[in-house]
Design a protein around this motif. Structure first.
Motif, mmCIF file in Angstrom:
data_model
loop_
_atom_site.group_PDB
_atom_site.id
_atom_site.type_symbol
_atom_site.label_atom_id
_atom_site.label_comp_id
_atom_site.label_asym_id
_atom_site.label_seq_id
_atom_site.Cartn_x
_atom_site.Cartn_y
_atom_site.Cartn_z
ATOM 1 N N LYS A 1 0.808 -1.101 0.023
ATOM 2 C CA LYS A 1 -0.116 0.070 -0.089
ATOM 3 C C LYS A 1 0.855 1.339 -0.100
ATOM 4 O O LYS A 1 1.882 1.206 0.663
ATOM 5 N N GLY A 2 0.401 2.252 -0.837
ATOM 6 C CA GLY A 2 1.182 3.677 -0.946
ATOM 7 C C GLY A 2 1.243 4.131 0.604
ATOM 8 O O GLY A 2 0.685 3.989 1.425
ATOM 9 N N GLY A 3 2.337 5.106 0.615
ATOM 10 C CA GLY A 3 2.696 5.849 1.643
ATOM 11 C C GLY A 3 4.001 6.585 1.456
ATOM 12 O O GLY A 3 4.458 6.869 0.755
ATOM 13 N N ALA A 4 4.837 6.500 2.831
ATOM 14 C CA ALA A 4 5.976 7.064 2.817
ATOM 15 C C ALA A 4 7.140 6.227 1.807
ATOM 16 O O ALA A 4 8.016 5.735 2.707
ATOM 17 N N SER B 1 1.945 3.496 -6.616
ATOM 18 C CA SER B 1 1.325 2.333 -5.785
ATOM 19 C C SER B 1 0.202 1.778 -6.781
ATOM 20 O O SER B 1 -0.310 2.488 -7.773
ATOM 21 N N ALA B 2 0.098 0.597 -6.235
ATOM 22 C CA ALA B 2 -1.242 -0.266 -7.249
ATOM 23 C C ALA B 2 -2.549 0.375 -7.126
ATOM 24 O O ALA B 2 -3.221 0.446 -8.134
ATOM 25 N N GLU B 3 -2.655 0.941 -5.887
ATOM 26 C CA GLU B 3 -3.793 1.958 -5.675
ATOM 27 C C GLU B 3 -4.134 2.886 -6.751
ATOM 28 O O GLU B 3 -5.157 3.253 -7.218
ATOM 29 N N LEU C 1 -2.642 3.341 -9.491
ATOM 30 C CA LEU C 1 -3.004 2.973 -10.965
ATOM 31 C C LEU C 1 -4.602 2.470 -11.091
ATOM 32 O O LEU C 1 -5.256 2.643 -12.143
ATOM 33 N N VAL C 2 -4.832 1.701 -10.016
ATOM 34 C CA VAL C 2 -6.458 1.322 -10.143
ATOM 35 C C VAL C 2 -7.344 2.655 -10.073
ATOM 36 O O VAL C 2 -8.257 2.679 -10.825
ATOM 37 N N ASN C 3 -6.924 3.563 -9.276
ATOM 38 C CA ASN C 3 -7.696 4.635 -9.110
ATOM 39 C C ASN C 3 -7.468 5.625 -10.672
ATOM 40 O O ASN C 3 -8.643 6.091 -11.227
ATOM 41 N N LEU C 4 -6.535 5.346 -11.510
ATOM 42 C CA LEU C 4 -6.598 5.862 -12.789
ATOM 43 C C LEU C 4 -7.240 5.176 -14.045
ATOM 44 O O LEU C 4 -6.925 5.281 -15.085
ATOM 45 N N SER C 5 -7.724 3.843 -13.396
ATOM 46 C CA SER C 5 -8.113 2.781 -14.344
ATOM 47 C C SER C 5 -7.100 2.472 -15.331
ATOM 48 O O SER C 5 -7.733 2.139 -16.319
ATOM 49 N N ILE C 6 -5.740 2.285 -14.886
ATOM 50 C CA ILE C 6 -4.721 1.716 -15.584
ATOM 51 C C ILE C 6 -4.969 0.228 -15.291
ATOM 52 O O ILE C 6 -4.802 -0.230 -13.767
ATOM 53 N N PRO C 7 -5.205 -0.756 -16.207
ATOM 54 C CA PRO C 7 -5.647 -2.071 -16.123
ATOM 55 C C PRO C 7 -4.545 -3.245 -15.760
ATOM 56 O O PRO C 7 -4.386 -4.105 -14.894
ATOM 57 N N TRP C 8 -3.170 -2.890 -16.306
ATOM 58 C CA TRP C 8 -2.174 -3.680 -16.500
ATOM 59 C C TRP C 8 -1.037 -2.970 -15.695
ATOM 60 O O TRP C 8 -0.808 -2.028 -15.628
ATOM 61 N N VAL C 9 -0.057 -4.261 -15.279
ATOM 62 C CA VAL C 9 1.261 -3.581 -14.881
ATOM 63 C C VAL C 9 2.392 -4.778 -15.206
ATOM 64 O O VAL C 9 2.025 -5.818 -15.328
ATOM 65 N N ILE C 10 3.408 -4.099 -15.662
ATOM 66 C CA ILE C 10 4.732 -5.084 -15.858
ATOM 67 C C ILE C 10 5.418 -5.144 -14.852
ATOM 68 O O ILE C 10 5.662 -4.143 -14.056
ATOM 69 N N ALA D 1 1.872 -10.569 -6.343
ATOM 70 C CA ALA D 1 0.703 -10.733 -5.350
ATOM 71 C C ALA D 1 0.083 -9.528 -5.070
ATOM 72 O O ALA D 1 -1.226 -9.392 -5.103
ATOM 73 N N TYR D 2 0.682 -8.439 -4.503
ATOM 74 C CA TYR D 2 0.057 -7.129 -4.066
ATOM 75 C C TYR D 2 -0.781 -6.446 -5.389
ATOM 76 O O TYR D 2 -2.020 -6.398 -5.276
ATOM 77 N N ALA D 3 -0.094 -6.418 -6.508
ATOM 78 C CA ALA D 3 -0.838 -5.804 -7.526
ATOM 79 C C ALA D 3 -2.156 -6.604 -7.859
ATOM 80 O O ALA D 3 -3.104 -6.014 -8.284
ATOM 81 N N LEU D 4 -2.015 -7.959 -8.108
ATOM 82 C CA LEU D 4 -3.360 -8.847 -8.225
ATOM 83 C C LEU D 4 -4.125 -8.529 -7.157
ATOM 84 O O LEU D 4 -5.572 -8.390 -7.398
#
Ligand SMILES: O=C(COP(=O)(O)O)NO
Length: 249
Positions: free
Chosen positions: A71-74, A80-82, A84-93, A115-118
């Protein structure tokens, strides 16, 4: 049910606003196979992701080239994965060899990232691949199996995972793997999945090839039974990327 062909374009650390406009124009105007035949995902640098997503034709998806492991933070400089999800970016390499080698991303760290991205709802292109030294020592399958195992130990559902086999010695070198070399490792990975995960996951998971793919060599690679597509670097910035997208047709 066959595996839908998958073509990713990894723009890496490249692009100016003018260059991005030109690439988007190529993608929006190119004659490409239908989404029934091929899944296309392009991956601009973070700073261009929202604008490229907003300008691309709807048939072409976007991916981030990385994201943080929790999870994002300091965590200065991370994305963060969050987000990308918030921006509706569906994929990550994740796990690209350039990050494994230049930034010391271990198999376990990459596994945790996948695991975290999924878990956050992203779909993942998970990269594996051996160095020239590892290939020449005959340890290619040991290396890619260990990389895949570190992911497999941390996830349960492979539905949203595409595995990209990218031999390090072929990335950016012009020394593309031969179709037989690619097929051998893709077959080995599929057998590994069958033996260590399930027959269903082995059959349904797309295993794509990356490393000096061009418009000239893509057709014979695509003809191999276990090559389900490509993750393209340099050529994804050029008009020939359209030919690579259409290479399965
Ligand atoms: O790293 C690559 C491949 O790069 P090239 O096509 O430039 O060899 N894909 O992620």
């Amino acid at each position: 049910m066959g595996r839908k062909f998958f073509v990713g374009g990894n723009w890496k650390c490249n692009g100016t606003t003018d260059q991005v406009d030109k690439i988007v124009k190529i993608l929006n105007e190119g004659q490409i196979a239908s989404t029934d035949v091929v899944e296309v995902v392009v991956s601009p640098p973070y700073v261009f992701l929202p604008v490229v997503k907003s300008q691309l034709r709807p048939e072409i998806q976007v991916a981030a080239q990385n994201c943080w492991v929790k999870k994002g933070g300091a965590f200065t400089g991370e994305v963060s994965a969050e987000m990308l999800v918030n921006l509706s970016i569906p994929w990550v390499i994740l796990g690209h060899s350039e990050r494994r080698s230049l930034l010391g991303e271990s198999n376990e760290f990459v596994g945790d990232k996948v695991a975290y991205a999924l878990s956050q709802g992203l779909k993942v292109i998970a990269c594996v691949g051996e160095t020239l030294e590892q290939r020449e020592s005959g340890s290619t399958m040991d290396v890619v199996a260990a990389q895949t195992k570190a992911i497999s130990e941390r996830i349960k559902d492979w539905t949203n995972v595409v595995v990209a086999y990218e031999p390090v010695w072929a990335i950016g070198t012009g020394k593309v793997a031969t179709p037989d070399q690619a097929q051998e490792v893709h077959d080995g990975l599929r057998k590994w999945l069958a033996a260590n995960v399930s027959a269903e996951v082995a059959e349904s998971t797309r295993i794509i090839y990356g490393g000096s793919v061009t418009g000239a060599n893509c057709k014979e690679l695509a003809a191999k039974p276990d090559v389900d597509g490509f993750l393209v670097g340099g050529a994804s910035l050029k008009p020939e990327f359209i030919d690579i997208i259409n290479s399965a047709t």
